[in-house]
Design a protein around this motif. Sequence first.
Motif, PDB file in Angstrom:
ATOM      1  N   ASP A   1       0.858  -1.182   0.000  1.00 38.57           N
ATOM      2  CA  ASP A   1       0.000   0.000   0.000  1.00 38.57           C
ATOM      3  C   ASP A   1       0.894   1.232   0.000  1.00 38.57           C
ATOM      4  O   ASP A   1       1.303   1.725   1.048  1.00 38.57           O
ATOM      5  N   GLY A   2       1.201   1.727  -1.201  1.00 40.87           N
ATOM      6  CA  GLY A   2       2.112   2.857  -1.322  1.00 40.87           C
ATOM      7  C   GLY A   2       1.613   4.128  -0.673  1.00 40.87           C
ATOM      8  O   GLY A   2       2.410   5.013  -0.340  1.00 40.87           O
ATOM      9  N   ALA A   3       0.291   4.243  -0.466  1.00 41.26           N
ATOM     10  CA  ALA A   3      -0.256   5.435   0.172  1.00 41.26           C
ATOM     11  C   ALA A   3       0.228   5.571   1.613  1.00 41.26           C
ATOM     12  O   ALA A   3       0.177   6.665   2.184  1.00 41.26           O
ATOM     13  N   ARG A   4       0.699   4.476   2.198  1.00 42.74           N
ATOM     14  CA  ARG A   4       1.182   4.504   3.580  1.00 42.74           C
ATOM     15  C   ARG A   4       2.643   4.940   3.696  1.00 42.74           C
ATOM     16  O   ARG A   4       3.140   5.155   4.805  1.00 42.74           O
ATOM     17  N   LEU A   5       3.338   5.058   2.580  1.00 48.81           N
ATOM     18  CA  LEU A   5       4.747   5.445   2.625  1.00 48.81           C
ATOM     19  C   LEU A   5       4.883   6.866   3.164  1.00 48.81           C
ATOM     20  O   LEU A   5       4.093   7.748   2.824  1.00 48.81           O
TER      21      LEU A   5
ATOM     22  N   GLU B   1      14.129  -0.799   0.590  1.00 47.80           N
ATOM     23  CA  GLU B   1      14.014  -0.329   1.968  1.00 47.80           C
ATOM     24  C   GLU B   1      12.663   0.343   2.207  1.00 47.80           C
ATOM     25  O   GLU B   1      12.085   0.232   3.299  1.00 47.80           O
ATOM     26  N   ALA B   2      12.143   1.053   1.187  1.00 45.97           N
ATOM     27  CA  ALA B   2      10.812   1.639   1.312  1.00 45.97           C
ATOM     28  C   ALA B   2       9.770   0.537   1.450  1.00 45.97           C
ATOM     29  O   ALA B   2       8.814   0.652   2.233  1.00 45.97           O
ATOM     30  N   ALA B   3       9.944  -0.554   0.694  1.00 43.04           N
ATOM     31  CA  ALA B   3       9.007  -1.677   0.779  1.00 43.04           C
ATOM     32  C   ALA B   3       8.991  -2.278   2.180  1.00 43.04           C
ATOM     33  O   ALA B   3       7.936  -2.702   2.674  1.00 43.04           O
ATOM     34  N   LEU B   4      10.140  -2.319   2.834  1.00 44.31           N
ATOM     35  CA  LEU B   4      10.199  -2.871   4.191  1.00 44.31           C
ATOM     36  C   LEU B   4       9.282  -2.118   5.143  1.00 44.31           C
ATOM     37  O   LEU B   4       8.721  -2.699   6.075  1.00 44.31           O
ATOM     38  N   THR B   5       9.117  -0.815   4.908  1.00 46.74           N
ATOM     39  CA  THR B   5       8.264  -0.029   5.808  1.00 46.74           C
ATOM     40  C   THR B   5       6.787  -0.348   5.622  1.00 46.74           C
ATOM     41  O   THR B   5       5.957   0.033   6.464  1.00 46.74           O
ATOM     42  N   LEU B   6       6.444  -1.031   4.525  1.00 45.18           N
ATOM     43  CA  LEU B   6       5.043  -1.338   4.221  1.00 45.18           C
ATOM     44  C   LEU B   6       4.684  -2.799   4.450  1.00 45.18           C
ATOM     45  O   LEU B   6       3.508  -3.167   4.367  1.00 45.18           O
ATOM     46  N   LEU B   7       5.677  -3.641   4.709  1.00 49.07           N
ATOM     47  CA  LEU B   7       5.422  -5.068   4.886  1.00 49.07           C
ATOM     48  C   LEU B   7       4.935  -5.363   6.304  1.00 49.07           C
ATOM     49  O   LEU B   7       5.317  -4.674   7.259  1.00 49.07           O
ATOM     50  N   PRO B   8       4.131  -6.401   6.472  1.00 46.47           N
ATOM     51  CA  PRO B   8       3.597  -6.746   7.809  1.00 46.47           C
ATOM     52  C   PRO B   8       4.617  -7.527   8.628  1.00 46.47           C
ATOM     53  O   PRO B   8       4.405  -8.703   8.959  1.00 46.47           O
ATOM     54  N   LEU B   9       5.719  -6.896   8.965  1.00 46.84           N
ATOM     55  CA  LEU B   9       6.794  -7.584   9.673  1.00 46.84           C
ATOM     56  C   LEU B   9       6.342  -8.005  11.068  1.00 46.84           C
ATOM     57  O   LEU B   9       5.682  -7.256  11.788  1.00 46.84           O
ATOM     58  N   ARG B  10       6.735  -9.214  11.429  1.00 41.75           N
ATOM     59  CA  ARG B  10       6.413  -9.773  12.743  1.00 41.75           C
ATOM     60  C   ARG B  10       7.335 -10.969  12.953  1.00 41.75           C
ATOM     61  O   ARG B  10       8.030 -11.398  12.027  1.00 41.75           O
ATOM     62  N   ALA B  11       7.353 -11.505  14.151  1.00 41.03           N
ATOM     63  CA  ALA B  11       8.194 -12.670  14.435  1.00 41.03           C
ATOM     64  C   ALA B  11       7.843 -13.811  13.486  1.00 41.03           C
ATOM     65  O   ALA B  11       6.676 -14.164  13.321  1.00 41.03           O
ATOM     66  N   GLY B  12       8.866 -14.361  12.811  1.00 41.54           N
ATOM     67  CA  GLY B  12       8.669 -15.476  11.911  1.00 41.54           C
ATOM     68  C   GLY B  12       8.256 -15.106  10.495  1.00 41.54           C
ATOM     69  O   GLY B  12       8.113 -15.994   9.648  1.00 41.54           O
ATOM     70  N   TRP B  13       8.071 -13.809  10.213  1.00 40.89           N
ATOM     71  CA  TRP B  13       7.629 -13.410   8.864  1.00 40.89           C
ATOM     72  C   TRP B  13       8.713 -13.725   7.833  1.00 40.89           C
ATOM     73  O   TRP B  13       9.912 -13.559   8.082  1.00 40.89           O
TER      74      TRP B  13
END
Length: 265
Positions: free
Chosen positions: A48-52, A167-179
């Motif tokens: 969701d690029g709008a969240r960048l 690196e911009a994509a990393l800010t939009l990914l649903p990162l969590r333990a085990g992702w």
Amino acid sequence: MRPAFSLSLVLHARSLRRALATLLLAAPAAVAVPAAAQSAPSAAPALDGARLQPGRWTYTATMERDSASIQLARRVVTVSAADYQGTPAWLLVDETNARGQVMPDSVWVRRDDLAPLARSAVMGPLRLAVRAIGDSLTGALRAPGAEEAPIALSAPPGTMLNAAMLEAALTLLPLRAGWTGTLHELAPGPTGAALVPVTLAVTGEEAVTVPAGTIPCWVMTAGSAGVEQRLWVAKADGRLVRRSSSPPQAPDVRYETVLVQPARP
């Protein structure tokens, strides 16, 4: 990391190697390979690029061996709203200053979903220009004293044109333990460029101290073409805080990139 990149040039050979080593050090897993080695695409998460968030982040890159540390470059990543040929876009500028040699690398991505639009980069004496047309990338790598190397690639979902875009994509990914997830990054090579799969995985969490402060982070690995880097990204916004790697051929050498100054309002 120190990329395995070689291009047969008579002119500027020494400055070319230095420029490429410094520029590609910034990439999470940019290993140059021939275009024929392009791998089959795999499913990529929707973005969701709008969240960048716009901003400016400053890093330093160093090389460490034994007790010695050498500063290689200063890197500034800027994200700003832009327009690309009538399309609302984000402009991601990744500027590396390697001891006075400034190498700007600009990428335009669609604002709503971070789809690639174009890239223009200066890598020492090299010039890289790429455009996205539909699901294809076209362009060329130009160098003085050498024939132009054309670029023509299929661009699957999740194609990253440079390190700043990944690196911009990393800010939009649903990162969590085990992702875990896989993206594809454009890597310049002797015959033009290839898309290299980058396998990402969250392996833990840690509060890491860098010049920008002590920041709670997800610890991640980024692997590509047999080379693995370790990333620390801020839990608060997913921004890169620290990156560390050692080339397989020199495990006693460590390359570090650390955040010096976070985004300015």
